[in-house]
Design a protein around this motif. Sequence first.
Motif, short mmCIF file in Angstrom:
data_model
loop_
_atom_site.label_atom_id
_atom_site.label_comp_id
_atom_site.label_asym_id
_atom_site.label_seq_id
_atom_site.Cartn_x
_atom_site.Cartn_y
_atom_site.Cartn_z
N PHE A 59 31.46 29.08 -2.57
CA PHE A 59 30.21 28.99 -1.82
C PHE A 59 30.50 28.43 -0.44
O PHE A 59 31.30 27.51 -0.31
CB PHE A 59 29.21 28.06 -2.53
N PHE A 60 29.86 28.99 0.56
CA PHE A 60 29.95 28.49 1.94
C PHE A 60 28.56 28.04 2.37
O PHE A 60 27.55 28.67 2.00
CB PHE A 60 30.38 29.59 2.91
N THR A 61 28.51 27.00 3.18
CA THR A 61 27.24 26.58 3.77
C THR A 61 26.94 27.49 4.94
O THR A 61 27.75 27.63 5.86
CB THR A 61 27.30 25.12 4.23
N ALA A 62 25.75 28.11 4.93
CA ALA A 62 25.32 28.98 6.03
C ALA A 62 24.44 28.24 7.02
O ALA A 62 24.44 28.56 8.20
CB ALA A 62 24.57 30.19 5.47
N GLU A 63 23.70 27.26 6.52
CA GLU A 63 22.79 26.52 7.39
C GLU A 63 22.54 25.15 6.77
O GLU A 63 22.51 25.00 5.55
CB GLU A 63 21.47 27.28 7.51
N ALA A 64 22.38 24.14 7.63
CA ALA A 64 22.08 22.79 7.15
C ALA A 64 21.16 22.09 8.15
O ALA A 64 21.30 22.28 9.36
CB ALA A 64 23.36 21.98 6.97
N HIS A 65 20.25 21.32 7.61
CA HIS A 65 19.35 20.52 8.43
C HIS A 65 19.38 19.10 7.87
O HIS A 65 18.89 18.85 6.78
CB HIS A 65 17.94 21.09 8.39
N VAL A 66 19.97 18.19 8.64
CA VAL A 66 20.07 16.79 8.23
C VAL A 66 19.03 15.99 8.99
O VAL A 66 18.86 16.16 10.20
CB VAL A 66 21.48 16.22 8.48
N ARG A 67 18.36 15.11 8.27
CA ARG A 67 17.38 14.22 8.88
C ARG A 67 17.86 12.79 8.60
O ARG A 67 18.06 12.40 7.45
CB ARG A 67 16.01 14.46 8.25
N TYR A 68 18.06 12.04 9.68
CA TYR A 68 18.55 10.66 9.59
C TYR A 68 17.35 9.73 9.58
O TYR A 68 16.60 9.68 10.55
CB TYR A 68 19.50 10.35 10.75
N VAL A 69 17.19 8.98 8.49
CA VAL A 69 15.99 8.16 8.31
C VAL A 69 16.28 6.68 8.58
O VAL A 69 15.53 6.02 9.29
CB VAL A 69 15.43 8.34 6.88
N ASP A 102 20.20 0.03 -2.90
CA ASP A 102 19.04 -0.87 -2.98
C ASP A 102 17.74 -0.09 -3.15
O ASP A 102 16.68 -0.68 -3.33
CB ASP A 102 18.94 -1.76 -1.74
N GLY A 103 17.82 1.25 -3.03
CA GLY A 103 16.67 2.09 -3.31
C GLY A 103 16.00 2.77 -2.13
O GLY A 103 15.16 3.63 -2.31
N TRP A 104 16.37 2.42 -0.92
CA TRP A 104 15.71 3.03 0.23
C TRP A 104 16.44 4.28 0.71
O TRP A 104 17.64 4.44 0.54
CB TRP A 104 15.51 2.03 1.38
N LEU A 105 15.64 5.20 1.28
CA LEU A 105 16.15 6.49 1.75
C LEU A 105 16.87 6.34 3.07
O LEU A 105 16.34 5.76 4.02
CB LEU A 105 14.97 7.47 1.92
N SER A 106 18.08 6.87 3.14
CA SER A 106 18.86 6.85 4.38
C SER A 106 18.82 8.18 5.11
O SER A 106 18.74 8.21 6.34
CB SER A 106 20.32 6.48 4.07
N ALA A 107 18.90 9.30 4.38
CA ALA A 107 18.95 10.61 5.04
C ALA A 107 18.56 11.70 4.04
O ALA A 107 18.61 11.50 2.82
CB ALA A 107 20.35 10.88 5.58
N THR A 108 18.20 12.86 4.59
CA THR A 108 17.94 14.05 3.77
C THR A 108 18.76 15.20 4.33
O THR A 108 19.12 15.22 5.51
CB THR A 108 16.45 14.45 3.76
N SER A 109 19.04 16.17 3.48
CA SER A 109 19.75 17.37 3.91
C SER A 109 19.18 18.56 3.16
O SER A 109 18.99 18.51 1.94
CB SER A 109 21.24 17.25 3.62
N GLU A 110 18.91 19.60 3.91
CA GLU A 110 18.48 20.87 3.33
C GLU A 110 19.53 21.90 3.71
O GLU A 110 19.89 22.02 4.88
CB GLU A 110 17.12 21.25 3.88
N THR A 111 20.05 22.61 2.72
CA THR A 111 21.13 23.56 3.00
C THR A 111 20.90 24.89 2.31
O THR A 111 20.27 24.97 1.26
CB THR A 111 22.51 23.02 2.54
N ALA A 148 8.62 17.43 0.66
CA ALA A 148 7.79 17.60 1.86
C ALA A 148 8.62 18.04 3.07
O ALA A 148 8.10 18.71 3.96
CB ALA A 148 7.05 16.30 2.17
N MET A 149 9.88 17.69 3.08
CA MET A 149 10.73 17.99 4.25
C MET A 149 11.32 19.40 4.22
O MET A 149 11.89 19.85 5.21
CB MET A 149 11.88 16.99 4.34
N VAL A 150 11.20 20.12 3.11
CA VAL A 150 11.79 21.45 3.00
C VAL A 150 11.11 22.42 3.96
O VAL A 150 9.89 22.47 4.06
CB VAL A 150 11.71 21.97 1.55
N GLY A 151 11.95 23.16 4.68
CA GLY A 151 11.45 24.19 5.57
C GLY A 151 11.05 23.72 6.95
O GLY A 151 10.61 24.50 7.78
N ARG A 152 11.23 22.46 7.22
CA ARG A 152 10.87 21.93 8.54
C ARG A 152 11.89 22.37 9.57
O ARG A 152 13.09 22.44 9.31
CB ARG A 152 10.82 20.41 8.52
#
Length: 161
Positions: A59-69, A102-111, A148-152
């Motif tokens: 598998f190759f990554t074709a697209e990625a969207h990282v959000r730094y929180v 500790d439970g808090w969100l650091s980042a999200t990634s959609e690929t 909620a962040m999918v497709g942004r």
Amino acid sequence: MLFDSPVLAPPEEVRQEWIDFNGHLNMAYYNVLFDHAVDHLFTKLDCGPEYIEQRKLSFFTAEAHVRYVREVHAGDMTRCSLQLVNHDAKRLHLYQELFHTDGWLSATSETLLLHIDMSVRKVATIPDDIREKIDALAAAHQSLPQPAMVGRGIALKRQQP
């Protein structure tokens, strides 16, 4: 085959060599942590390194969207969750969240990942045995809410003169 919902990768420590001149995790290494979680999933799906060696497929990554929180620092322990959002005969759409332990969100990634025949390095249909495992993963993740962040997209609206 049973899958966690979502799949949880093993915890991973932020390494000192991954820290940038701002004193936090360099943006490239968020992708490393997300990729390690995908590797964990691929091991469960039987399409890790041996899949490439024995079947000449990957598998190759074709697209990625990282959000730094929220930034993480050297020595912080993180854990990545992974959700299969959608798939078809040749593609996987994944959503991941990187948490501090500790439970808090650091980042999200959609690929978006493409299934590749490595002998010709072109997109190829996922074999039936692997597709059955992906279908089982999809069934396990079916009850998860759509993130909620999918497709942004990324946009900065232009100011009208």
